[in-house]
Design an enzyme around this catalytic site. Structure first.
Site, short mmCIF file in Angstrom:
data_model
loop_
_atom_site.label_atom_id
_atom_site.label_comp_id
_atom_site.label_asym_id
_atom_site.label_seq_id
_atom_site.Cartn_x
_atom_site.Cartn_y
_atom_site.Cartn_z
N ASP A 224 0.88 -1.21 -0.17
CA ASP A 224 -0.05 0.06 0.09
C ASP A 224 0.87 1.21 0.18
OD1 ASP A 224 -2.43 1.80 0.50
OD2 ASP A 224 -3.28 0.01 0.92
N HIS A 247 2.48 2.26 -3.17
CA HIS A 247 1.76 3.45 -3.68
C HIS A 247 2.28 4.80 -3.52
CE1 HIS A 247 -1.85 0.39 -3.61
NE2 HIS A 247 -0.87 0.04 -4.38
#
Length: 362
Positions: A224, A247
């Protein structure tokens, strides 16, 4: 000049008592978790030993150190290190070994945080590995059948100040790896975060409602956000961050202003420069909604390297709250082995200076 330590040994050889060793120096007493019963075998639950070592250190004066020797120490329960009644101005954690969470994610999966620090001042952590063993929970979530616990954060600090973390490694957290909420004066340096690129909701470092937070020379690879920034965070500095897989760096809500991205090398990054205010994971619960985040004064200076996608610069801003004051300066990004890349803008305002490739759309 090194420290001079005086060692005091207390033994009662005729009784069934443990040998207690306390080392005193300029900083304060040394508390070895092995003295309190921790076993470096990776199987024996050492939770109580860590709790007792904290109680002893917290109750001492000076600046005590909790020492974790080499080996694998199984921590089978969630621990809260509460500093509200500590008698000193800080506790050092010197970690040479690895702390291991239960492999069965249902044991602690709804406990929130595995190693939680609350109301502490002056805590420093040096070295060590935290192994959250989160792959079982990731598989449960990815399967999509439901019934999975929310997951456990490896380590978190709330309502704390003057925190320093150096050389710590966080592995395979069930959920977030390192979290700061309501903290002041935090320094993170030389930290490594590692989890599978497909692990869900495993943000590397999450900062919220905190001020004066510095993150330097840190390597983050996770499924993430490498670093996520929550509402109420101010005066945050990030330098020499290696992110991937992950990310990137993402603010969550509220407003974002006066941010500088500088001296960054992109290596086959999926989205090298991006503001996406229409992000909607899985297209669930948010399609058609506009972002309430206000973005102003974001600058990108000396950014170069390669993009894995044709669009290397993408400003997709909110139709309700346009991005303003964006600035591109000396940016050179190519696509797929030096092919020309492109840029896209929506509801974005700003300016470009110097060489900007691909040609900016501001």
């Amino acid at each position: 000049m090194g420290r001079t330590f005086t060692f005091f040994f207390f033994t009662l050889s005729l009784l069934n008592c443990a040998l207690i060793i306390a080392a005193k120096g300029v900083g304060g007493a040394l508390y070895n978790v092995a003295t309190f019963g921790a076993k470096p075998d990776g199987k024996t639950d050492s939770t109580k030993a860590f709790v007792d070592a904290w109680a002893a250190a917290c109750g001492s004066t000076g600046r005590p150190t909790i020492h974790v020797p080499q080996g694998r120490f199984f921590i089978g329960n969630a621990i809260t290190f509460n500093g509200a009644r500590c008698k000193n101005k800080g506790v050092n954690f010197d970690i040479k070994g690895t702390l291991v969470a239960p492999s069965n994610y249902r044991v602690l999966g709804n406990k929130g945080t595995w190693l939680a620090f609350q109301y502490v001042t002056g805590v420093s952590i040096s070295g060590g590995v935290l192994d959250g063993q989160g792959d079982g929970l990731w598989a449960c979530k990815v399967a999509g059948k439901g019934g999975c616990p929310s997951g456990l954060t490896n380590i978190g600090f709330t309502s704390s100040k003057n925190i320093a973390i150096k050389g710590l490694t966080s592995l395979n957290s069930q959920l977030y790896h390192i979290v700061f909420v309501g903290c002041q004066n935090v320094k993170v340096q030389g930290v490594k975060v590692s989890a599978s690129g497909s692990s869900p909701n495993t943000d590397g470092i999450h900062v919220q409602s905190s001020t004066s937070v510095t993150i330097r020379s840190t390597t983050i690879g996770t499924g993430d956000d490498c670093i996520s920034i929550g509402a109420g965070t101010t005066n945050m500095w990030m330098e020499n961050i290696k992110c991937g897989p992950g990310h990137g760096i993402r603010p969550s809500n509220g407003f974002v202003k006066d941010v500088l991205f500088q001296h960054i090398t992109m290596v086959n990054a999926q989205n090298p420069i991006i503001i996406d205010q229409n992000y909607c994971p899985g297209n669930k619960g948010c399609p058609g909604k506009v972002s309430g985040v206000k973005i102003h004064g974001i600058s990108y200076q000396d950014i170069h390297g390669s993009s894995a996608s044709p669009v290397a610069i993408h400003f997709d801003c909110s139709a309700k709250n346009h991005c303003t004051g964006l600035r591109l300066e000396n940016v050179k990004l190519t696509y797929n082995n030096n092919k020309p890349a492109s840029s896209m803008c929506a509801f974005a305002g700003g300016s470009s200076y110097g060489l900007v490739q691909p040609k900016g759309c501001l």
